[in-house]
Design a protein around this motif. Structure first.
Motif, short mmCIF file in Angstrom:
data_model
loop_
_atom_site.label_atom_id
_atom_site.label_comp_id
_atom_site.label_asym_id
_atom_site.label_seq_id
_atom_site.Cartn_x
_atom_site.Cartn_y
_atom_site.Cartn_z
N SER A 1 -31.55 1.90 -19.10
CA SER A 1 -30.34 1.36 -19.63
C SER A 1 -30.46 0.71 -21.23
O SER A 1 -31.20 1.31 -21.91
CB SER A 1 -29.70 0.07 -18.93
OG SER A 1 -28.54 -0.30 -19.29
N SER A 2 -30.22 -0.33 -21.44
CA SER A 2 -30.47 -0.94 -22.81
C SER A 2 -29.93 -2.45 -22.74
O SER A 2 -29.15 -2.75 -21.96
CB SER A 2 -29.57 -0.19 -23.69
OG SER A 2 -29.51 -0.82 -25.15
N ALA A 3 -30.40 -3.00 -23.78
CA ALA A 3 -29.73 -4.54 -23.88
C ALA A 3 -28.26 -4.34 -24.43
O ALA A 3 -27.61 -5.47 -24.18
CB ALA A 3 -30.68 -5.45 -24.87
N VAL B 1 -19.11 3.36 -27.51
CA VAL B 1 -19.20 4.34 -26.45
C VAL B 1 -20.82 4.11 -25.88
O VAL B 1 -20.96 4.13 -24.74
CB VAL B 1 -18.79 5.44 -26.73
CG1 VAL B 1 -19.39 6.62 -25.81
CG2 VAL B 1 -17.70 5.90 -27.50
N TYR B 2 -21.80 4.09 -27.04
CA TYR B 2 -22.90 3.94 -26.43
C TYR B 2 -23.32 2.82 -25.45
O TYR B 2 -23.89 2.96 -24.34
CB TYR B 2 -23.95 3.82 -27.68
CG TYR B 2 -25.51 3.68 -27.16
CD1 TYR B 2 -26.09 4.46 -26.81
CD2 TYR B 2 -25.93 2.38 -27.20
CE1 TYR B 2 -27.57 4.53 -26.47
CE2 TYR B 2 -27.55 2.25 -27.00
CZ TYR B 2 -27.94 3.16 -26.46
OH TYR B 2 -29.20 3.15 -26.09
N ALA B 3 -22.83 1.67 -25.94
CA ALA B 3 -23.08 0.25 -25.09
C ALA B 3 -22.32 0.56 -23.84
O ALA B 3 -22.96 -0.09 -22.80
CB ALA B 3 -22.30 -0.91 -26.03
N VAL C 1 -30.80 -6.25 -39.11
CA VAL C 1 -31.67 -7.24 -37.89
C VAL C 1 -32.27 -6.26 -36.99
O VAL C 1 -33.41 -6.57 -36.67
CB VAL C 1 -30.75 -8.26 -37.45
CG1 VAL C 1 -29.48 -7.66 -36.64
CG2 VAL C 1 -31.39 -9.28 -36.64
N LYS C 2 -31.63 -5.05 -36.47
CA LYS C 2 -32.28 -4.34 -35.34
C LYS C 2 -33.48 -3.49 -36.03
O LYS C 2 -34.35 -3.12 -35.26
CB LYS C 2 -31.27 -3.41 -35.01
CG LYS C 2 -29.89 -3.90 -34.03
CD LYS C 2 -29.34 -2.88 -33.43
CE LYS C 2 -28.00 -3.29 -32.63
NZ LYS C 2 -27.32 -2.33 -31.98
N LYS C 3 -33.52 -3.21 -37.36
CA LYS C 3 -34.51 -2.52 -38.02
C LYS C 3 -35.83 -3.46 -37.98
O LYS C 3 -36.94 -2.90 -37.75
CB LYS C 3 -34.10 -2.14 -39.41
CG LYS C 3 -34.32 -0.62 -39.86
CD LYS C 3 -33.92 -0.50 -41.14
CE LYS C 3 -33.35 0.60 -41.57
NZ LYS C 3 -32.86 0.75 -43.02
C1 AKB Z 1 -30.70 1.81 -29.05
C2 AKB Z 1 -30.33 0.61 -28.17
O1 AKB Z 1 -30.22 0.71 -27.02
C3 AKB Z 1 -30.94 -1.20 -28.75
N1 AKB Z 1 -30.86 -1.85 -27.47
C4 AKB Z 1 -29.78 -1.41 -29.67
O2 AKB Z 1 -28.93 -1.81 -29.15
O3 AKB Z 1 -30.07 -0.92 -30.75
#
Ligand code: AKB
Ligand code: NDP
Length: 253
Positions: free
Chosen positions: A135-137, A148-150, A197-199
């Protein structure tokens, strides 16, 4: 019965790291089965690993790969000790920037193929088997600009929780892995630059996978790497969605 681990998305990033680390933790596996489109990458992985590797190169959005896998599972009377559903991708940008093909492509791979693979493998899983779903945060809240990704990752999270509950008593455990940004090729395919910030705060795939495997071995329902993502998980339970959406929009700018 042949004891196997089956990993999708094994040609790079987190999936490949699972293939590297699983044999160290589960030393009684007969084979590792790996699935992805890039056969040359899977061949390299086979050379690298000490445990025998069976390669299934193919597109998880097509039927033939499931047919091939289904036949192989039946023929080898497989005992799937671990299924890792890692194949997935995400496009950054507003909903209207991409056509329906790209939007539904994410749903097809991240949700549909994961569901189909799980349904295919479950009859070959027994007490002590593990399902590890990437899954993912991003599952913790809606993300404008990654909508869509989230949403697909919320699906994976929800499915993992409910399936884990349904399987209670069978000895089969399901873990939803929910990392924040991880340093993989994922961001080479997002179509757009990721938020700074994600980078800056990308985790190492090795650490995320190590924790995921330990959490899965312990039968945990979720695996969340890092303090900030744990805080995000807690916040998502108490902060209203409208606030989360506004914060995520700011982060994406
Ligand atoms: C790509 C991911 O799932 C990551 N948690 C993000 O939100 O960047
Ligand atoms: N990196 C990150 O920040 C995070 C990633 N995740 C999730 O982790 C999972 C793995 O991502 P990550 O390792 O980072 O990304 P990568 O891009 O490094 O790996 C994605 C994998 O999916 C495979 N794949 C993509 N499309 C298909 C397809 N149609 N059929 C078969 N295989 C396919 C790719 O193989 P090939 O191209 O050879 O087919 C590759 O092996 C994803 O589900 C992602 O959403 C979750 C949180 C954070």
């Amino acid at each position: 019965m042949m004891k196997i681990a089956l990993i999708t998305g094994a040609s790079s990033g987190l999936g490949r790291e699972f293939a590297r680390q699983i044999p160290k933790l589960y030393q009684n596996l007969d084979e590792i089965w790996v699935v992805a489109r890039r056969a040359e990458r899977l061949n390299e992985l086979e050379m690298e690993l000490k445990v025998p590797v069976r390669i299934f190169d193919g597109d998880l959005n097509q039927d033939y790969i499931y047919k091939k896998l289904g036949i192989a599972l039946g023929k080898s009377q497989a005992n799937v000790r671990m299924l890792v559903n890692a194949a997935g991708y995400g496009k950054i940008g507003t909903f209207c920037e991409y056509g329906w093909k790209e939007e539904t492509g994410m749903v097809d791979l991240n949700c549909r193929s994961l569901t189909r693979m799980t349904a295919l493998c479950l009859p070959y899983m027994h007490c002590g088997s593990r399902i590890v779903n990437l899954s993912s945060a991003a599952a913790f809240g809606p993300q404008p600009g990654f909508a869509v990704y989230a949403a697909t990752k919320s699906y994976v999270y929800s499915l993992s929780m409910a399936l884990g509950r349904e399987l209670k008593g069978s000895g089969i455990y399901v873990t939803a892995v929910c990392p924040g940004p991880v340093d993989t090729e994922f961001f080479d395919h997002t179509g757009k630059e990721v938020a700074s910030v994600k980078k800056k705060f990308r985790a190492d795939a090795k650490d995320v996978v190590r924790k995921a495997l330990i959490d899965s071995a312990r039968g945990k329902k979720t695996s969340v790497y890092g303090l900030s993502m744990k805080a995000a998980q807690v916040a998502s339970k108490v902060v209203p969605d409208s606030v989360i959406v506004a914060v995520m929009e700011k982060i994406a700018e």
